[in-house]
Design a protein around this motif. Structure first.
Motif, PDB file in Angstrom:
ATOM      1  N   SER A 140       0.814  -0.988   0.037  1.00  0.00           N
ATOM      2  CA  SER A 140       0.043   0.135   0.016  1.00  0.00           C
ATOM      3  C   SER A 140       0.856   1.030  -0.094  1.00  0.00           C
ATOM      4  N   PHE A 141       0.374   2.555  -0.603  1.00  0.00           N
ATOM      5  CA  PHE A 141       1.232   3.558  -0.672  1.00  0.00           C
ATOM      6  C   PHE A 141       0.347   4.607  -0.555  1.00  0.00           C
ATOM      7  N   ARG A 142       0.681   5.919  -0.398  1.00  0.00           N
ATOM      8  CA  ARG A 142       0.103   7.263  -0.284  1.00  0.00           C
ATOM      9  C   ARG A 142       0.851   8.109  -0.780  1.00  0.00           C
ATOM     10  N   VAL A 143       0.189   9.299  -1.261  1.00  0.00           N
ATOM     11  CA  VAL A 143       0.783  10.658  -1.606  1.00  0.00           C
ATOM     12  C   VAL A 143       0.629  11.569  -0.171  1.00  0.00           C
ATOM     13  N   ASN A 144       1.688  11.896   0.440  1.00  0.00           N
ATOM     14  CA  ASN A 144       1.833  12.640   1.423  1.00  0.00           C
ATOM     15  C   ASN A 144       1.234  14.033   1.320  1.00  0.00           C
ATOM     16  N   HIS A 146       1.282  16.816   2.891  1.00  0.00           N
ATOM     17  CA  HIS A 146       2.181  17.936   3.013  1.00  0.00           C
ATOM     18  C   HIS A 146       3.416  18.107   2.315  1.00  0.00           C
ATOM     19  N   SER A 147       4.090  17.030   2.085  1.00  0.00           N
ATOM     20  CA  SER A 147       5.336  16.933   1.152  1.00  0.00           C
ATOM     21  C   SER A 147       4.932  16.597  -0.328  1.00  0.00           C
ATOM     22  N   TYR A 148       3.777  16.060  -0.379  1.00  0.00           N
ATOM     23  CA  TYR A 148       3.316  15.671  -1.870  1.00  0.00           C
ATOM     24  C   TYR A 148       4.355  14.273  -2.280  1.00  0.00           C
ATOM     25  N   ASN A 149       4.971  13.715  -1.435  1.00  0.00           N
ATOM     26  CA  ASN A 149       5.846  12.745  -1.935  1.00  0.00           C
ATOM     27  C   ASN A 149       5.184  11.281  -1.660  1.00  0.00           C
ATOM     28  N   LEU A 150       5.575  10.456  -2.707  1.00  0.00           N
ATOM     29  CA  LEU A 150       5.006   9.177  -2.487  1.00  0.00           C
ATOM     30  C   LEU A 150       5.453   8.364  -1.443  1.00  0.00           C
ATOM     31  N   GLN A 151       4.844   7.603  -0.594  1.00  0.00           N
ATOM     32  CA  GLN A 151       5.067   6.994   0.591  1.00  0.00           C
ATOM     33  C   GLN A 151       4.686   5.506   0.656  1.00  0.00           C
ATOM     34  N   ILE A 152       5.413   4.521   1.042  1.00  0.00           N
ATOM     35  CA  ILE A 152       5.094   3.140   1.199  1.00  0.00           C
ATOM     36  C   ILE A 152       4.819   2.740   2.699  1.00  0.00           C
ATOM     37  N   LEU A 153       3.538   1.908   2.904  1.00  0.00           N
ATOM     38  CA  LEU A 153       3.382   1.583   4.201  1.00  0.00           C
ATOM     39  C   LEU A 153       4.411   0.365   4.564  1.00  0.00           C
ATOM     40  N   THR A 154       4.989   0.752   5.933  1.00  0.00           N
ATOM     41  CA  THR A 154       6.095  -0.080   6.152  1.00  0.00           C
ATOM     42  C   THR A 154       5.748  -1.546   6.655  1.00  0.00           C
ATOM     43  N   GLY A 155       4.507  -1.900   7.183  1.00  0.00           N
ATOM     44  CA  GLY A 155       4.064  -2.975   7.522  1.00  0.00           C
ATOM     45  C   GLY A 155       4.052  -3.964   6.367  1.00  0.00           C
ATOM     46  N   ASP A 156       3.506  -3.417   5.164  1.00  0.00           N
ATOM     47  CA  ASP A 156       3.264  -4.104   4.133  1.00  0.00           C
ATOM     48  C   ASP A 156       4.739  -4.214   3.577  1.00  0.00           C
ATOM     49  N   LEU A 157       5.773  -3.617   3.536  1.00  0.00           N
ATOM     50  CA  LEU A 157       7.099  -3.554   3.147  1.00  0.00           C
ATOM     51  C   LEU A 157       7.767  -4.633   3.834  1.00  0.00           C
ATOM     52  N   LEU A 158       7.662  -4.694   5.210  1.00  0.00           N
ATOM     53  CA  LEU A 158       7.988  -5.941   6.189  1.00  0.00           C
ATOM     54  C   LEU A 158       7.742  -7.185   5.806  1.00  0.00           C
ATOM     55  N   ARG A 159       6.278  -7.176   5.569  1.00  0.00           N
ATOM     56  CA  ARG A 159       5.685  -8.425   5.159  1.00  0.00           C
ATOM     57  C   ARG A 159       6.256  -9.168   3.606  1.00  0.00           C
ATOM     58  N   ASP A 179       9.702   7.631   0.616  1.00  0.00           N
ATOM     59  CA  ASP A 179       9.404   7.908   1.993  1.00  0.00           C
ATOM     60  C   ASP A 179       8.752   6.537   2.486  1.00  0.00           C
ATOM     61  N   LEU A 180       8.598   6.683   3.789  1.00  0.00           N
ATOM     62  CA  LEU A 180       7.903   5.439   4.399  1.00  0.00           C
ATOM     63  C   LEU A 180       6.991   6.229   5.620  1.00  0.00           C
ATOM     64  N   TYR A 181       6.009   5.368   6.031  1.00  0.00           N
ATOM     65  CA  TYR A 181       4.939   5.700   6.793  1.00  0.00           C
ATOM     66  C   TYR A 181       4.561   4.283   7.479  1.00  0.00           C
ATOM     67  N   PRO A 182       4.272   4.456   9.044  1.00  0.00           N
ATOM     68  CA  PRO A 182       3.846   3.147   9.551  1.00  0.00           C
ATOM     69  C   PRO A 182       2.368   3.082   9.799  1.00  0.00           C
ATOM     70  N   LYS A 183       1.672   4.277   9.813  1.00  0.00           N
ATOM     71  CA  LYS A 183       0.192   4.278   9.756  1.00  0.00           C
ATOM     72  C   LYS A 183      -0.301   5.747   9.449  1.00  0.00           C
ATOM     73  N   GLU A 184      -1.562   5.681   8.936  1.00  0.00           N
ATOM     74  CA  GLU A 184      -2.090   6.983   8.381  1.00  0.00           C
ATOM     75  C   GLU A 184      -1.896   8.227   9.334  1.00  0.00           C
ATOM     76  N   SER A 185      -1.934   8.093  10.857  1.00  0.00           N
ATOM     77  CA  SER A 185      -1.747   9.183  11.522  1.00  0.00           C
ATOM     78  C   SER A 185      -0.311   9.712  11.635  1.00  0.00           C
TER      79      SER A 185
END
Length: 201
Positions: A140-144, A146-159, A179-185
């Motif tokens: 899963s990924f999102r566009v931040n 604030h920064s408008y950067n692509l970010q990958i969900l770390t839990g998915d990446l670890l799996r 960029d990486l993010y661990p959860k939406e918040s």
């Protein structure tokens, strides 16, 4: 701005174990090996590998995220601490996604990283895995916002990394410039690790 610097006595209490088997092991180190380790008791001296930690603001990690101190004894006894074995003695490096403007030099940078790990983790083998795209990870990924950067969900990446971990791996390390993010918040993280995901049988 302030500098965090502990006394030599405090560092010795934290770094030297009271366990007799470890004290005996330490006594078998060569003079040069002991000298290197004991530099940690006197941080900040000219030529020392260890320097005091400088805290620039209250938003720095140390004041913003207080953590319980850990001495060598508790580290050594930690049931989650892993040690290499004859059957699990290889570090695998997995590159993920584009490395930006580095272009053709990316392979050279990654090879330097492999060489460094090989020297630092003496006795372990370090191997590079074939590069993968973000799409190949299925993460899963999102566009931040604030920064408008692509970010990958770390839990998915670890799996994903766990599913690719070879049987002889001591660990597998994912390297990415995305960029990486661990959860939406959360805004972002610099990295994340798992001590149990992708365990070998």
């Amino acid at each position: 701005m302030k500098v965090i610097q502990h006394s030599a006595e405090t560092l010795q209490t934290a770094l030297v174990s009271s366990r007799q088997d470890l004290v005996k092991l330490y006594s078998k180190y060569t003079k040069v090996e002991r000298q290197l380790l004991e530099e940690g008791f006197h941080p900040g001296q000219p030529g020392s590998l260890f320097q005091p930690i400088t805290v620039h603001s209250d938003s720095d990690w140390i004041p913003a995220h207080p953590e319980e101190p850990q001495d060598f004894e508790s580290f050594y006894r930690d049931p989650y601490r892993k040690t290499p074995s004859a059957s699990h003695n290889t570090i695998y490096i997995q590159t993920i996604g584009s490395f930006g403007e580095a272009g053709a030099r990316t392979d050279q940078y990654v090879e330097w990283l492999r060489d460094y790990c090989q020297a630092f983790f003496h006795g372990l083998s370090v191997k590079l895995m074939p590069a993968v795209t973000v799409a190949e990870t299925g993460c899963s990924f999102r566009v931040n916002s604030h920064s408008y950067n692509l970010q990958i969900l770390t839990g998915d990446l670890l799996r994903f990394l766990g599913s690719r971990k070879p049987k002889d791996a001591f660990c597998i390390v994912g390297i990415t410039m995305i960029d990486l993010y661990p959860k939406e918040s959360w805004n972002f993280v610099f990295g994340q690790a798992s001590l149990s995901m992708g365990e070998n049988p």
